[in-house]
Design a protein around this motif. Structure first.
Motif, PDB file in Angstrom:
ATOM      1  N   GLY A   1     -18.120  28.139 -43.566  1.00 45.73           N
ATOM      2  CA  GLY A   1     -16.888  28.790 -43.122  1.00 45.73           C
ATOM      3  C   GLY A   1     -16.383  29.759 -44.171  1.00 45.73           C
ATOM      4  O   GLY A   1     -15.976  30.875 -43.866  1.00 45.73           O
ATOM      5  N   LYS A   2     -16.412  29.356 -45.450  1.00 44.43           N
ATOM      6  CA  LYS A   2     -15.966  30.234 -46.532  1.00 44.43           C
ATOM      7  C   LYS A   2     -16.920  31.413 -46.670  1.00 44.43           C
ATOM      8  O   LYS A   2     -16.492  32.546 -46.845  1.00 44.43           O
ATOM      9  CB  LYS A   2     -15.889  29.462 -47.849  1.00 44.43           C
ATOM     10  CG  LYS A   2     -14.754  28.478 -47.908  1.00 44.43           C
ATOM     11  CD  LYS A   2     -14.739  27.754 -49.237  1.00 44.43           C
ATOM     12  CE  LYS A   2     -13.639  26.707 -49.280  1.00 44.43           C
ATOM     13  NZ  LYS A   2     -13.636  25.947 -50.514  1.00 44.43           N
ATOM     14  N   GLY A   3     -18.223  31.165 -46.556  1.00 45.21           N
ATOM     15  CA  GLY A   3     -19.221  32.229 -46.655  1.00 45.21           C
ATOM     16  C   GLY A   3     -19.110  33.191 -45.474  1.00 45.21           C
ATOM     17  O   GLY A   3     -19.244  34.400 -45.614  1.00 45.21           O
ATOM     18  N   GLY A   4     -18.835  32.674 -44.273  1.00 39.72           N
ATOM     19  CA  GLY A   4     -18.680  33.504 -43.073  1.00 39.72           C
ATOM     20  C   GLY A   4     -17.448  34.375 -43.177  1.00 39.72           C
ATOM     21  O   GLY A   4     -17.453  35.537 -42.756  1.00 39.72           O
ATOM     22  N   LYS A   5     -16.368  33.830 -43.758  1.00 37.27           N
ATOM     23  CA  LYS A   5     -15.143  34.609 -43.926  1.00 37.27           C
ATOM     24  C   LYS A   5     -15.378  35.736 -44.917  1.00 37.27           C
ATOM     25  O   LYS A   5     -14.907  36.856 -44.709  1.00 37.27           O
ATOM     26  CB  LYS A   5     -14.001  33.718 -44.402  1.00 37.27           C
ATOM     27  CG  LYS A   5     -13.474  32.797 -43.330  1.00 37.27           C
ATOM     28  CD  LYS A   5     -12.319  31.963 -43.839  1.00 37.27           C
ATOM     29  CE  LYS A   5     -11.841  30.976 -42.778  1.00 37.27           C
ATOM     30  NZ  LYS A   5     -10.752  30.129 -43.280  1.00 37.27           N
ATOM     31  N   LYS A   6     -16.111  35.440 -45.963  1.00 37.82           N
ATOM     32  CA  LYS A   6     -16.406  36.474 -46.958  1.00 37.82           C
ATOM     33  C   LYS A   6     -17.269  37.576 -46.337  1.00 37.82           C
ATOM     34  O   LYS A   6     -17.030  38.759 -46.580  1.00 37.82           O
ATOM     35  CB  LYS A   6     -17.123  35.874 -48.167  1.00 37.82           C
ATOM     36  CG  LYS A   6     -16.232  35.069 -49.068  1.00 37.82           C
ATOM     37  CD  LYS A   6     -17.003  34.557 -50.262  1.00 37.82           C
ATOM     38  CE  LYS A   6     -16.129  33.687 -51.147  1.00 37.82           C
ATOM     39  NZ  LYS A   6     -16.855  33.168 -52.303  1.00 37.82           N
ATOM     40  N   LYS A   7     -18.257  37.170 -45.543  1.00 41.28           N
ATOM     41  CA  LYS A   7     -19.123  38.152 -44.902  1.00 41.28           C
ATOM     42  C   LYS A   7     -18.318  39.046 -43.951  1.00 41.28           C
ATOM     43  O   LYS A   7     -18.512  40.269 -43.915  1.00 41.28           O
ATOM     44  CB  LYS A   7     -20.246  37.459 -44.142  1.00 41.28           C
ATOM     45  CG  LYS A   7     -21.315  36.869 -45.021  1.00 41.28           C
ATOM     46  CD  LYS A   7     -22.402  36.216 -44.190  1.00 41.28           C
ATOM     47  CE  LYS A   7     -23.434  35.560 -45.100  1.00 41.28           C
ATOM     48  NZ  LYS A   7     -24.469  34.857 -44.320  1.00 41.28           N
ATOM     49  N   LYS A   8     -17.406  38.441 -43.172  1.00 36.43           N
ATOM     50  CA  LYS A   8     -16.578  39.216 -42.259  1.00 36.43           C
ATOM     51  C   LYS A   8     -15.676  40.173 -43.029  1.00 36.43           C
ATOM     52  O   LYS A   8     -15.503  41.328 -42.633  1.00 36.43           O
ATOM     53  CB  LYS A   8     -15.724  38.296 -41.390  1.00 36.43           C
ATOM     54  CG  LYS A   8     -16.499  37.599 -40.300  1.00 36.43           C
ATOM     55  CD  LYS A   8     -15.580  36.742 -39.456  1.00 36.43           C
ATOM     56  CE  LYS A   8     -16.349  35.982 -38.401  1.00 36.43           C
ATOM     57  NZ  LYS A   8     -15.479  35.109 -37.609  1.00 36.43           N
ATOM     58  N   LEU A   9     -15.101  39.705 -44.130  1.00 39.76           N
ATOM     59  CA  LEU A   9     -14.221  40.534 -44.942  1.00 39.76           C
ATOM     60  C   LEU A   9     -14.985  41.731 -45.517  1.00 39.76           C
ATOM     61  O   LEU A   9     -14.513  42.870 -45.462  1.00 39.76           O
ATOM     62  CB  LEU A   9     -13.601  39.702 -46.076  1.00 39.76           C
ATOM     63  CG  LEU A   9     -12.585  40.424 -46.951  1.00 39.76           C
ATOM     64  CD1 LEU A   9     -11.393  40.884 -46.139  1.00 39.76           C
ATOM     65  CD2 LEU A   9     -12.131  39.511 -48.082  1.00 39.76           C
ATOM     66  N   ILE A  10     -16.184  41.481 -46.009  1.00 41.83           N
ATOM     67  CA  ILE A  10     -17.014  42.564 -46.564  1.00 41.83           C
ATOM     68  C   ILE A  10     -17.412  43.538 -45.453  1.00 41.83           C
ATOM     69  O   ILE A  10     -17.339  44.759 -45.624  1.00 41.83           O
ATOM     70  CB  ILE A  10     -18.257  41.981 -47.277  1.00 41.83           C
ATOM     71  CG1 ILE A  10     -17.826  41.247 -48.552  1.00 41.83           C
ATOM     72  CG2 ILE A  10     -19.254  43.085 -47.603  1.00 41.83           C
ATOM     73  CD1 ILE A  10     -18.943  40.479 -49.229  1.00 41.83           C
ATOM     74  N   LEU A  11     -17.788  43.007 -44.295  1.00 42.46           N
ATOM     75  CA  LEU A  11     -18.192  43.853 -43.169  1.00 42.46           C
ATOM     76  C   LEU A  11     -17.037  44.752 -42.723  1.00 42.46           C
ATOM     77  O   LEU A  11     -17.219  45.960 -42.526  1.00 42.46           O
ATOM     78  CB  LEU A  11     -18.668  42.978 -42.001  1.00 42.46           C
ATOM     79  CG  LEU A  11     -19.122  43.738 -40.749  1.00 42.46           C
ATOM     80  CD1 LEU A  11     -20.368  44.563 -41.055  1.00 42.46           C
ATOM     81  CD2 LEU A  11     -19.390  42.769 -39.614  1.00 42.46           C
ATOM     82  N   PHE A  12     -15.846  44.202 -42.556  1.00 42.77           N
ATOM     83  CA  PHE A  12     -14.683  45.008 -42.159  1.00 42.77           C
ATOM     84  C   PHE A  12     -14.306  46.017 -43.232  1.00 42.77           C
ATOM     85  O   PHE A  12     -13.895  47.141 -42.919  1.00 42.77           O
ATOM     86  CB  PHE A  12     -13.491  44.114 -41.817  1.00 42.77           C
ATOM     87  CG  PHE A  12     -13.636  43.388 -40.500  1.00 42.77           C
ATOM     88  CD1 PHE A  12     -14.003  44.078 -39.353  1.00 42.77           C
ATOM     89  CD2 PHE A  12     -13.402  42.027 -40.409  1.00 42.77           C
ATOM     90  CE1 PHE A  12     -14.128  43.421 -38.141  1.00 42.77           C
ATOM     91  CE2 PHE A  12     -13.527  41.364 -39.209  1.00 42.77           C
ATOM     92  CZ  PHE A  12     -13.894  42.058 -38.064  1.00 42.77           C
ATOM     93  N   GLY A  13     -14.470  45.656 -44.477  1.00 39.80           N
ATOM     94  CA  GLY A  13     -14.194  46.593 -45.564  1.00 39.80           C
ATOM     95  C   GLY A  13     -15.135  47.786 -45.532  1.00 39.80           C
ATOM     96  O   GLY A  13     -14.715  48.943 -45.682  1.00 39.80           O
ATOM     97  N   VAL A  14     -16.417  47.508 -45.326  1.00 33.48           N
ATOM     98  CA  VAL A  14     -17.415  48.586 -45.259  1.00 33.48           C
ATOM     99  C   VAL A  14     -17.151  49.480 -44.041  1.00 33.48           C
ATOM    100  O   VAL A  14     -17.185  50.709 -44.138  1.00 33.48           O
ATOM    101  CB  VAL A  14     -18.848  48.000 -45.222  1.00 33.48           C
ATOM    102  CG1 VAL A  14     -19.872  49.062 -44.878  1.00 33.48           C
ATOM    103  CG2 VAL A  14     -19.182  47.346 -46.557  1.00 33.48           C
ATOM    104  N   ILE A  15     -16.863  48.879 -42.887  1.00 38.35           N
ATOM    105  CA  ILE A  15     -16.570  49.659 -41.679  1.00 38.35           C
ATOM    106  C   ILE A  15     -15.332  50.527 -41.900  1.00 38.35           C
ATOM    107  O   ILE A  15     -15.304  51.702 -41.525  1.00 38.35           O
ATOM    108  CB  ILE A  15     -16.396  48.726 -40.461  1.00 38.35           C
ATOM    109  CG1 ILE A  15     -17.743  48.111 -40.074  1.00 38.35           C
ATOM    110  CG2 ILE A  15     -15.806  49.491 -39.274  1.00 38.35           C
ATOM    111  CD1 ILE A  15     -17.656  47.063 -38.987  1.00 38.35           C
ATOM    112  N   GLY A  16     -14.307  49.984 -42.535  1.00 39.93           N
ATOM    113  CA  GLY A  16     -13.094  50.745 -42.828  1.00 39.93           C
ATOM    114  C   GLY A  16     -13.371  51.934 -43.735  1.00 39.93           C
ATOM    115  O   GLY A  16     -12.875  53.039 -43.496  1.00 39.93           O
TER     116      GLY A  16
END
Length: 183
Positions: free
Chosen positions: A19-34
């Motif tokens: 769950g912590k790793g998935g949240k980090k991956k989502k955060l990084i993905l949204f940051g890159v898309i932004g």
């Protein structure tokens, strides 16, 4: 039973870590898309953005026009608009061996909405003038590109003259043939 509790505890710990790793991956993905989105917007604005008011070229002073409508160019205000003649012009012209039937579809190029409205208002006058000009031609003249060009110029001069008398300005910039058929 102790083994079941250990396996349940291990399973819960693995889920928390995922769950912590998935949240980090989502955060990084949204940051890159932004960042990609912001970069794209900045690039598009930079490439397609207009000049600022300080960088604009100074406007030219309008040239003086003569009262002679034949030598005066049509107004250069506004976009080019096209006024189509509602019906094709069909007429008979004399030829070398026999008379020929000719059909011409024409459109008028005008500048600005005011001139477009004036041209539409005076369509019957324009049609009558064009029919007179077209029917005064000959088949030999209409066979060559030069003859067609001369006919177009004569039509423009006559239409401008007729509109000058009625409206006080030439209105039409060009007479365009969209179709010319001779049988």
């Amino acid at each position: 039973m102790a083994e079941e509790q250990n396996t349940e505890n291990n399973a819960e710990q693995n889920e928390e870590q995922e769950g912590k790793g998935g949240k980090k991956k989502k955060l990084i993905l949204f940051g890159v898309i932004g960042l990609v989105l912001i970069s794209t917007v900045v690039l598009v604005l930079w490439l397609f953005g207009g000049t600022s008011s300080n960088e604009q070229a100074p406007e030219r002073a309008p040239e003086q026009t003569s009262n002679d409508f034949e030598n005066a160019s049509a107004p250069e205000i506004g976009n080019a608009l096209y006024v189509g003649m509602p019906r094709p012009f069909v007429f008979i012209v004399p030829g070398d061996s026999r008379e020929r039937t000719v059909q011409i579809k024409a459109q008028l190029m005008v500048r600005g909405e005011e001139n477009e409205e004036l041209a539409k208002k005076h369509i019957p006058l324009i049609e009558g003038t064009l029919h007179e000009v077209f029917s005064s031609s000959t088949a030999d003249r209409l066979k060559t590109a030069e003859g067609k060009g001369q006919l177009r110029e004569l039509a423009l001069t006559e239409v401008r003259g007729a509109l000058q008398e009625v409206t006080g300005k030439p209105v039409v910039e060009q007479v365009l043939f969209t179709s010319l058929v001779m049988q």
